[in-house]
Design a protein around this motif. Structure first.
Motif, PDB file in Angstrom:
ATOM      1  N   ALA A 120      98.060   7.284 -28.087  1.00  0.00           N
ATOM      2  CA  ALA A 120      96.616   7.073 -28.070  1.00  0.00           C
ATOM      3  C   ALA A 120      96.191   5.928 -27.158  1.00  0.00           C
ATOM      4  O   ALA A 120      95.054   5.894 -26.682  1.00  0.00           O
ATOM      5  N   TYR A 121      97.105   5.005 -26.905  1.00  0.00           N
ATOM      6  CA  TYR A 121      96.758   3.843 -26.084  1.00  0.00           C
ATOM      7  C   TYR A 121      96.438   4.252 -24.654  1.00  0.00           C
ATOM      8  O   TYR A 121      95.555   3.670 -24.014  1.00  0.00           O
ATOM      9  N   ARG A 122      97.126   5.275 -24.152  1.00  0.00           N
ATOM     10  CA  ARG A 122      96.843   5.790 -22.809  1.00  0.00           C
ATOM     11  C   ARG A 122      96.706   7.314 -22.895  1.00  0.00           C
ATOM     12  O   ARG A 122      97.669   8.039 -22.642  1.00  0.00           O
ATOM     13  N   GLY A 193      95.048  11.115 -32.992  1.00  0.00           N
ATOM     14  CA  GLY A 193      93.621  11.426 -32.984  1.00  0.00           C
ATOM     15  C   GLY A 193      92.766  10.313 -33.577  1.00  0.00           C
ATOM     16  O   GLY A 193      91.721   9.955 -33.035  1.00  0.00           O
ATOM     17  N   ALA A 194      93.245   9.754 -34.706  1.00  0.00           N
ATOM     18  CA  ALA A 194      92.482   8.675 -35.339  1.00  0.00           C
ATOM     19  C   ALA A 194      92.466   7.415 -34.471  1.00  0.00           C
ATOM     20  O   ALA A 194      91.465   6.710 -34.388  1.00  0.00           O
ATOM     21  N   MET A 195      93.577   7.127 -33.808  1.00  0.00           N
ATOM     22  CA  MET A 195      93.660   5.936 -32.970  1.00  0.00           C
ATOM     23  C   MET A 195      92.815   6.075 -31.708  1.00  0.00           C
ATOM     24  O   MET A 195      92.228   5.094 -31.230  1.00  0.00           O
ATOM     25  N   VAL A 196      92.729   7.266 -31.129  1.00  0.00           N
ATOM     26  CA  VAL A 196      91.869   7.475 -29.960  1.00  0.00           C
ATOM     27  C   VAL A 196      90.420   7.163 -30.311  1.00  0.00           C
ATOM     28  O   VAL A 196      89.703   6.488 -29.552  1.00  0.00           O
ATOM     29  N   SER A 197      89.967   7.644 -31.488  1.00  0.00           N
ATOM     30  CA  SER A 197      88.600   7.353 -31.926  1.00  0.00           C
ATOM     31  C   SER A 197      88.408   5.869 -32.213  1.00  0.00           C
ATOM     32  O   SER A 197      87.387   5.276 -31.855  1.00  0.00           O
ATOM     33  N   ALA A 198      89.405   5.263 -32.848  1.00  0.00           N
ATOM     34  CA  ALA A 198      89.277   3.848 -33.213  1.00  0.00           C
ATOM     35  C   ALA A 198      89.277   2.945 -31.986  1.00  0.00           C
ATOM     36  O   ALA A 198      88.521   1.968 -31.910  1.00  0.00           O
ATOM     37  N   LEU A 199      90.110   3.266 -30.997  1.00  0.00           N
ATOM     38  CA  LEU A 199      90.204   2.416 -29.813  1.00  0.00           C
ATOM     39  C   LEU A 199      88.958   2.483 -28.938  1.00  0.00           C
ATOM     40  O   LEU A 199      88.741   1.601 -28.094  1.00  0.00           O
ATOM     41  N   SER A 200      88.163   3.518 -29.103  1.00  0.00           N
ATOM     42  CA  SER A 200      86.917   3.627 -28.342  1.00  0.00           C
ATOM     43  C   SER A 200      85.702   3.132 -29.118  1.00  0.00           C
ATOM     44  O   SER A 200      84.579   3.223 -28.634  1.00  0.00           O
ATOM     45  N   ALA A 201      85.927   2.606 -30.328  1.00  0.00           N
ATOM     46  CA  ALA A 201      84.828   2.142 -31.167  1.00  0.00           C
ATOM     47  C   ALA A 201      84.291   0.798 -30.665  1.00  0.00           C
ATOM     48  O   ALA A 201      85.004   0.027 -30.007  1.00  0.00           O
ATOM     49  N   PRO A 202      83.028   0.481 -30.974  1.00  0.00           N
ATOM     50  CA  PRO A 202      82.426  -0.780 -30.495  1.00  0.00           C
ATOM     51  C   PRO A 202      83.156  -2.027 -30.967  1.00  0.00           C
ATOM     52  O   PRO A 202      83.255  -2.999 -30.218  1.00  0.00           O
ATOM     53  N   VAL A 204      86.250  -2.557 -31.359  1.00  0.00           N
ATOM     54  CA  VAL A 204      87.429  -2.803 -30.527  1.00  0.00           C
ATOM     55  C   VAL A 204      87.009  -3.448 -29.205  1.00  0.00           C
ATOM     56  O   VAL A 204      87.669  -4.373 -28.709  1.00  0.00           O
ATOM     57  N   LYS A 205      85.910  -2.970 -28.635  1.00  0.00           N
ATOM     58  CA  LYS A 205      85.411  -3.572 -27.396  1.00  0.00           C
ATOM     59  C   LYS A 205      85.004  -5.026 -27.622  1.00  0.00           C
ATOM     60  O   LYS A 205      85.243  -5.883 -26.766  1.00  0.00           O
ATOM     61  N   VAL A 206      84.404  -5.303 -28.786  1.00  0.00           N
ATOM     62  CA  VAL A 206      84.021  -6.680 -29.106  1.00  0.00           C
ATOM     63  C   VAL A 206      85.267  -7.552 -29.249  1.00  0.00           C
ATOM     64  O   VAL A 206      85.308  -8.687 -28.762  1.00  0.00           O
ATOM     65  N   ARG A 216      97.177  -7.110 -31.095  1.00  0.00           N
ATOM     66  CA  ARG A 216      96.261  -7.383 -32.207  1.00  0.00           C
ATOM     67  C   ARG A 216      95.132  -6.351 -32.250  1.00  0.00           C
ATOM     68  O   ARG A 216      94.716  -5.911 -33.323  1.00  0.00           O
ATOM     69  N   VAL A 217      94.645  -5.954 -31.074  1.00  0.00           N
ATOM     70  CA  VAL A 217      93.580  -4.953 -31.020  1.00  0.00           C
ATOM     71  C   VAL A 217      94.082  -3.619 -31.567  1.00  0.00           C
ATOM     72  O   VAL A 217      93.419  -2.964 -32.385  1.00  0.00           O
ATOM     73  N   VAL A 218      95.302  -3.220 -31.121  1.00  0.00           N
ATOM     74  CA  VAL A 218      95.821  -1.908 -31.506  1.00  0.00           C
ATOM     75  C   VAL A 218      96.246  -1.878 -32.964  1.00  0.00           C
ATOM     76  O   VAL A 218      95.831  -1.005 -33.739  1.00  0.00           O
ATOM     77  N   PHE A 219      97.087  -2.848 -33.359  1.00  0.00           N
ATOM     78  CA  PHE A 219      97.665  -2.804 -34.699  1.00  0.00           C
ATOM     79  C   PHE A 219      96.860  -3.592 -35.734  1.00  0.00           C
ATOM     80  O   PHE A 219      96.987  -3.338 -36.928  1.00  0.00           O
ATOM     81  N   GLY A 220      96.049  -4.532 -35.284  1.00  0.00           N
ATOM     82  CA  GLY A 220      95.278  -5.324 -36.232  1.00  0.00           C
ATOM     83  C   GLY A 220      93.903  -4.764 -36.522  1.00  0.00           C
ATOM     84  O   GLY A 220      93.428  -4.827 -37.659  1.00  0.00           O
ATOM     85  N   HIS A 221      93.257  -4.195 -35.507  1.00  0.00           N
ATOM     86  CA  HIS A 221      91.891  -3.681 -35.683  1.00  0.00           C
ATOM     87  C   HIS A 221      91.858  -2.148 -35.745  1.00  0.00           C
ATOM     88  O   HIS A 221      91.378  -1.573 -36.723  1.00  0.00           O
ATOM     89  N   ALA A 222      92.357  -1.500 -34.690  1.00  0.00           N
ATOM     90  CA  ALA A 222      92.240  -0.047 -34.613  1.00  0.00           C
ATOM     91  C   ALA A 222      93.079   0.659 -35.680  1.00  0.00           C
ATOM     92  O   ALA A 222      92.597   1.568 -36.358  1.00  0.00           O
ATOM     93  N   LEU A 223      94.332   0.235 -35.836  1.00  0.00           N
ATOM     94  CA  LEU A 223      95.216   0.924 -36.776  1.00  0.00           C
ATOM     95  C   LEU A 223      94.727   0.802 -38.210  1.00  0.00           C
ATOM     96  O   LEU A 223      94.843   1.749 -38.991  1.00  0.00           O
TER      97      LEU A 223
END
Length: 308
Positions: A120-122, A193-202, A204-206, A216-223
């Motif tokens: 999902a990261y790429r 699928g869940a990670m693709v949606s989470a990584l594009s969420a606002p 994560v951008k913040v 931290r973004v991938v495993f701390g917030h998105a996951l």
């Protein structure tokens, strides 16, 4: 949370009764146990005495009522084959199935989180396409085919692994691998699928704008936010492992609840079969309730709906 627990427990009573009713009457369709436990030369008097001794001479409705009364007192009857309490036989076999299913789900979840997150990261990268192909293939292959091919290749042809037993780490490889492949494939797709949606969420951008590191973004917030759907699917797959264990344990001679059920059907050992199915159903209902509670802990909206 207590309200959710109470509702789920109450809603499980009727399905549990249906399971008990179904297995009691369907077990009797396998035939008369006297044909297995008495010699071919048995007289009608010997058959009548066998039926009376094992409570099989009463009408089925009376037998079912007596069985419910026994279960209410945690008495599951005696095995026709061993004359030992059926509950003890089931409790001896159940830990082997729990260990097999537990290790399988642990490996499947850990592997799926790592592979699904990397895919999902790429999105649309080579890693994503390879993970998608392998996970789709794994999710489509039936357990019994994997088991048979595993025995043929790794046990018979190469001689690397034993075909049955529980002694030693090598004996665990084929049963765990057989049960692991399908849940792993399904979970990789769900996590991806869940990670693709989470990584594009606002949010994560913040987090990235504030300078948070990528791990931290991938495993701390998105996951953390993608865990709820993955947990629900993992719970369903864990329940499915019990069904898969019936086939896998029989093929590999694993002394678990699945093999005990098959042996009880073949031996017309009604008490053991009924106890095995009842305990398995209780474990499945308890697992479903646990998954719902974990889902509620992860998602405040579920707690709010439960409290309403």
């Amino acid at each position: 949370m207590l309200t959710l627990l109470r509702r789920r427990a109450v809603s499980s009573v009727v399905p549990l009764l249906v399971v008990v009713l179904g297995v009691f009457f369907l077990a009797r369709l396998t035939g008369d146990p006297a044909n297995l436990y008495l010699p071919l030369s048995a007289t009608p008097e010997m058959r009548a005495e066998f039926a009376a001794r094992n409570g099989l001479d009463d009408p089925l409705i009376s037998q079912f009522g007596d069985y419910l009364a026994q279960v209410a007192h945690l008495d599951f009857g005696e095995s026709l084959r061993t004359a030992q309490p059926a509950g003890e036989a089931v409790l001896r076999a159940f830990p082997a199935t729990l260990q097999l299913a537990g290790w399988t789900m642990l490996l499947a979840i850990v592997g799926a989180v790592v592979i699904g997150s990397l895919a999902a990261y790429r999105p649309d990268s080579a890693t994503d396409r390879i993970a998608g192909f392998l996970s789709s293939t794994a999710a489509s292959v039936p357990d019994f085919w994997i088991a048979i091919m595993g025995v043929l290749v790794f046990a018979v042809t190469l001689g690397w692994l034993p075909t049955s037993g529980t002694s030693g780490a090598a004996a665990w490889v084929l049963p765990v691998a057989t049960l692991l492949i399908r849940p792993f494939g399904v979970l990789v797709q769900v996590v991806r699928g869940a990670m693709v949606s989470a990584l594009s969420a606002p949010y994560v951008k913040v987090a990235r704008a504030k300078g948070a590191s990528e791990p931290r973004v991938v495993f701390g917030h998105a996951l953390r936010n993608a865990a709820a759907p993955a947990l629900t699917v993992a719970g369903d797959l864990a329940v499915g492992l019990v069904n898969g264990a019936v086939v896998v344990e029989t093929i590999f001679g694993w002394p678990g609840i699945g093999k005990l059920m098959i042996d009880s059907v073949l031996q017309r050992d009604f008490a053991v079969l009924q106890a095995a199915v009842l305990l398995t159903a209780l474990a499945i209902f308890a697992l479903n309730i646990l998954v719902d509670l974990c889902h509620a802990l992860l998602d405040p909206r579920v707690r709010q709906r439960a409290a309403a």
